[in-house]
Design an enzyme around this catalytic site. Structure first.
Site, mmCIF file in Angstrom:
data_model
loop_
_atom_site.group_PDB
_atom_site.id
_atom_site.type_symbol
_atom_site.label_atom_id
_atom_site.label_comp_id
_atom_site.label_asym_id
_atom_site.label_seq_id
_atom_site.Cartn_x
_atom_site.Cartn_y
_atom_site.Cartn_z
ATOM 1 N N VAL A 504 0.861 -1.176 0.000
ATOM 2 C CA VAL A 504 0.000 0.000 0.000
ATOM 3 C C VAL A 504 0.901 1.231 0.000
ATOM 4 C CG1 VAL A 504 -1.878 1.199 1.159
ATOM 5 C CG2 VAL A 504 -1.637 -1.262 1.421
ATOM 6 N N GLY A 505 0.509 2.226 -0.763
ATOM 7 C CA GLY A 505 1.317 3.446 -0.786
ATOM 8 C C GLY A 505 0.421 4.644 -0.988
ATOM 9 N N PHE A 507 -0.240 6.279 -3.529
ATOM 10 C CA PHE A 507 -0.968 6.208 -4.795
ATOM 11 C C PHE A 507 -2.159 5.274 -4.722
ATOM 12 C CE2 PHE A 507 0.678 2.089 -4.938
ATOM 13 C CZ PHE A 507 1.913 2.208 -4.338
ATOM 14 N N GLY A 508 -2.153 4.310 -3.756
ATOM 15 C CA GLY A 508 -3.182 3.277 -3.704
ATOM 16 C C GLY A 508 -2.563 1.944 -3.336
ATOM 17 N N ASP A 620 13.011 9.376 -6.266
ATOM 18 C CA ASP A 620 12.432 8.754 -5.078
ATOM 19 C C ASP A 620 13.145 7.440 -4.780
ATOM 20 O OD1 ASP A 620 10.824 8.624 -2.895
ATOM 21 O OD2 ASP A 620 9.008 8.021 -3.969
#
Ligand SMILES: *[C@@H]1O[C@H](CO)[C@@H](O)[C@H](O)[C@H]1NC(C)=O
Ligand SMILES: *[C@@H]1O[C@H](CO)[C@@H](O)[C@H](O)[C@H]1NC(C)=O
Length: 825
Positions: A504-505, A507-508, A620
């Site tokens: 999970v992040g 973004f979704g 990133d």
């Protein structure tokens, strides 16, 4: 009655005679076809590949060879019978072929890394040489099958092929062809185009076929070629354009001498890609193709032309031919060159200069003659890599020729040698690197507008298409990308079932998915419908479709149905690096594994920074964005924030600060200026996590320990980094290796970007940290001291397996330009 019988007989005799004269099949004097590891002979078309136990006199064993046969019969998706079995070769093995006819020979090597109960061939790593030429160095076959083709000019009475397994690994081979070539096929030399004027002597070189393409959007199979060549369709190399037309008229091809059918078969000369004349009044452009190549080599490029359109009312006009924007031929007039006989083939060979780019672009287009209308045609194209001055064809060859008797030497001799060679190689590479850099700069100053096509779409902007292709790269044209329907994704993830979530992040969520053919994939489903989310979604697809590298996570496809933003990636069995370092119950990684993971990720980033004309900055870099496959091989992931680097004449990109807390380059935070060195900083932080086995920020610790960078740098500056290594590593890391690693981290974390090393330098330092860790049963000579930009190889015949088969042929840049178009509406 009698008359008719005689008449029938006559026709029969004539037709037999005819079929004899029509079948001009080449019959080689030297002809070795081997189906390795197979218990029986295998017929492929009109040829028989013999089982290799019958040819065991060819395989002479030097030392330490164990020969095992493995077979895999349930390769149902795979139609080629030659890939069903393989022979494993350990240590050093040689094939010796006696040669009756001196001159050019082809060696074709078939590789397909499958797994059976005992062996997983994808773990193989080996080098192959032929005579004095290095063909492959520390080669690790990628998924899917590949046939590699080499041309060797043999002047002795034997051809020796040597396979050397890399340390702790083995070599394998599925099938092998060695045969002599028709005299007319390979020229003794070629005219050099850039810089113009020179001539390249080929007789003392070896060649590797890197592209063999049939224009006109059709493939030609080996059965339709007198030399069993596979010609792939040009469609995936071509810049899509409405100004391009595919034409076909195989019947028109008329061989009158040289070129013969051995140069290229009628199916190649009889189809072509042509500038589309319908639109010519207001749209004048070139037809352009892109091909991936390894930098640092020269290439022999053969253009096949044939006027198969002239009979109609659209007469073929003189046209220009370009390679890398240099003129190869101006006002080429085919009818003149073929004495006005329609359908007569013509070909032209040229040699590129030493390539500094990873691409060769080929164009045909309007001549500048006032009298002629815009036109241009190309029927076929072959690109062959020419061995370099070190007699190598391998892009990652670290120019160390491992002596085959070295294993008998005492260890200290090897060590001494290794350090010596390493030192020299280091200095040499440094010099070469500096020179290359200079040269690269110079090149850019010279042709800045033509040369940066890598990020700007074709340098030869096409009037109507350029606004769509702008920002999209045409590089990855041959790579796989696929638009999935939402239904397929739902099925694969059990309708986005929570039990399939693997991450999970912001973004979704990321789901594990299983496609119908049981291929595992990772499915990232974006939630945010904001413009920013969409932009990142697009950036990521764009970045991923441009780059394919062993250490970058590959794109399988995407889905944008019903406003979904779903990206489908290859599945990485072992998840994130972060999970293996702390906060989970996974077994702890050994120091060697950690070093190898560091090196792998550094390779991926190095490739991003240097792989194209303009650097890509990841922005990133963190341990959660480094993924590990089933063999713990590292791949850099998550390109959502990536940005192209500075323009040639600028030194940085100004941009709003993005990235992850704890990893951010302080210089970037203050000045908001982004360079590759920001990634180097973040990577330094990842290296600290790797050695200390703790999170970057850990609020549960005492104040001075909360920030990993501050804390660890304090110890490093005192020269006592060993006091804070991950407890699992205590006593298992050699001090010299640790010192080297610590120094590398310190340099990466330098306050000023300018003081930090490049990713290439970091890669070097990590390699030497690995060397210093030394034996573990492996000879330290094994380092790949390379800045290999392109680990993917373009092959003559590239079959694909499983689901990838469905995906082949959809070119990602086209997919992407569709998305851009949709956006522009
Ligand atoms: C050879 O090419 C012809 C058309 O030119 C085609 O009909 C035939 O199927 C091809 N044969 C093979 C074995 O590919
Ligand atoms: C075709 O490409 C060449 C080389 O890049 C360029 O000089 C020429 O202007 C192009 N022609 C057209 C019509 O775009």
């Amino acid at each position: 009655m009698m008359g008719i019988g005689l008449y029938g007989l006559l026709i029969w005799v004539l037709s037999v005679l005819c079929s004899i004269c029509v079948s001009l099949e080449f019959d080689p004097v030297d002809n070795y076809l081997i189906d390795c590891g197979s218990p029986k002979n295998t017929r492929v078309g009109d040829r028989v590949f013999v089982a290799d136990n019958f040819t065991s006199n060819i395989l002479s064993t030097l030392h330490d060879v164990s020969v095992n046969t493995i077979s895999k019969s349930n390769l149902s998706t795979f139609d080629s019978s030659l890939f069903q079995t393989a022979r494993i070769l350990t240590g050093t093995s040689q094939y010796t072929f006696s040669i009756k006819k001196h001159g050019w020979h082809w060696v074709r090597l078939y590789f397909f890394p499958f797994a059976d109960e005992k062996y997983n061939l994808s773990n193989a790593k080996f080098s192959v040489s032929a005579q004095n030429f290095t063909l492959l160095r520390d080669f690790q076959p990628e998924n899917g099958s590949v046939v590699k083709e080499y041309s060797l000019n043999i002047t002795s009475n034997s051809l020796v092929l040597t396979f050397v397994a890399s340390a702790n690994s083995f070599a394998f081979l599925n099938a092998l062809e060695v045969f002599n070539l028709p005299d007319e096929l390979i020229p003794s030399g070629g005219k050099i185009i850039d810089p113009p004027g020179g001539n390249q002597n080929l007789l003392t070189r070896a060649l590797e076929t890197v592209a063999r393409v049939n224009m006109g959007n059709s493939t030609v199979s080996p059965q339709n070629d007198t030399l069993w060549r596979h010609w792939v369709s040009d469609e995936t190399h071509l810049i899509p354009s409405i100004l391009v037309a595919f034409v076909s008229n195989v019947g028109a091809v008329n061989y009158t001498g040289v070129p013969t059918q051995n140069i290229a078969p009628p199916e190649v000369y009889g189809t072509a890609t042509r500038l589309n004349l319908d639109k010519r009044a207001d749209n004048i452009a070139n037809v352009t193709w892109f091909f991936d190549v390894d930098p640092g080599f020269e290439y022999l490029v053969r253009f096949h032309f044939c006027d198969i359109v002239n009979s109609s009312d659209t007469k073929l006009e003189p046209f220009n031919v370009y390679m890398n924007s240099q003129l190869v031929a101006s006002d080429l007039d085919l009818s003149n060159l073929t004495s006005n006989i329609f359908g007569v083939p013509y070909y032209k060979d040229v040699v590129t200069g030493l390539s500094t780019s990873q691409l060769i672009n080929i164009s045909v287009g309007p001549s500048e003659l006032e009298s002629s209308l815009p036109d241009g045609i190309l029927n076929g194209l072959e690109i062959m890599k020419i061995s370099n001055s070190r007699d190598s064809l391998d892009a990652v060859d670290p120019h160390i020729q491992l002596s085959t008797s070295s294993s008998k030497m005492k260890v200290w001799v090897i060590l001494g040698l290794a350090i010596g060679v390493l030192f020299i190689a280091l200095i040499l590479t440094l010099i070469v690197f500096l020179l290359c850099r200079r040269r690269r700069r110079l090149v850019h100053v010279g042709h800045s507008t033509q040369d940066n096509f890598a990020m700007n779409g074709g340098g030869n902007a096409q009037t109507t298409e350029s606004k769509y292709s702008n920002g999209t790269s045409m590089i990855s044209s041959s790579k796989i990308g696929y638009r999935f329907s939402l239904a397929v994704i739902q099925e694969a993830t059990n309708n986005f079932s929570e039990s399939y979530v693997v991450g999970v992040g912001g973004f979704g969520k990321v789901y594990k998915g299983v496609l119908r053919d049981e291929t595992k994939v990772a499915v990232k489903r974006g939630v945010s419908q904001s413009r920013q989310g969409l932009a990142e979604f697009r950036t990521e697809i764009e970045m991923l479709s441009q780059f394919r590298h062993r250490h970058l996570l590959s794109l399988v496809g995407y889905c944008d149905e019903q406003n979904e933003m779903i990206i489908v990636y290859e599945y990485m069995e072992n998840g994130t690096l972060k999970n293996h370092l702390y906060g989970s119950n996974l077994p702890s990684l050994s120091w060697r594994q950690r070093l190898e993971i560091s090196i792998g990720s550094a390779r991926g980033l190095h490739y991003l920074h240097t792989g194209s004309a303009k650097a890509i900055i990841h922005r990133d870099v963190k341990s959660a964005n480094i993924l590990l496959d089933e063999n713990l091989m590292a791949k850099v992931a998550d390109f959502g924030l990536s940005k192209t680097g500075p323009e040639i004449d600028e030194t940085h990109v100004s941009t709003a600060v993005k990235g992850s807390f704890g990893y951010l380059d302080p210089e970037y935070l203050i000045r908001q200026q982004l360079t590759e060195k920001s990634d180097v900083y973040s990577f330094g932080v990842v290296l600290l996590e790797i050695i200390c086995g703790r999170p970057v920020i850990d609020p549960s610790l005492t104040r001075e320990m909360v920030n990993l960078v501050e804390w660890a740098m304090k110890w490093q500056k005192r020269g006592e980094l060993e006091k804070i290594v991950d407890p699992h590593l205590v006593g298992k890391v050699k001090l010299e290796s640790l010192r080297k690693f610590g120094e590398t981290v310190e340099k990466c974390l330098a306050e000023r970007g300018a003081d930090r090393p490049t990713m290439g330098d970091v890669l070097w330092s990590l390699e030497s940290a690995l060397q210093l860790q030394g034996d573990d049963g492996r000879p330290p000579l094994n380092g790949e001291l390379s800045n290999n930009h392109l680990e993917t190889s373009v092959s003559t015949t590239q079959f694909s397996v499983g689901s990838m088969g469905d995906l082949a042929g959809v070119s990602m840049n086209r997919v992407f330009s569709q998305m851009v178009k949709a956006e522009m509406r």
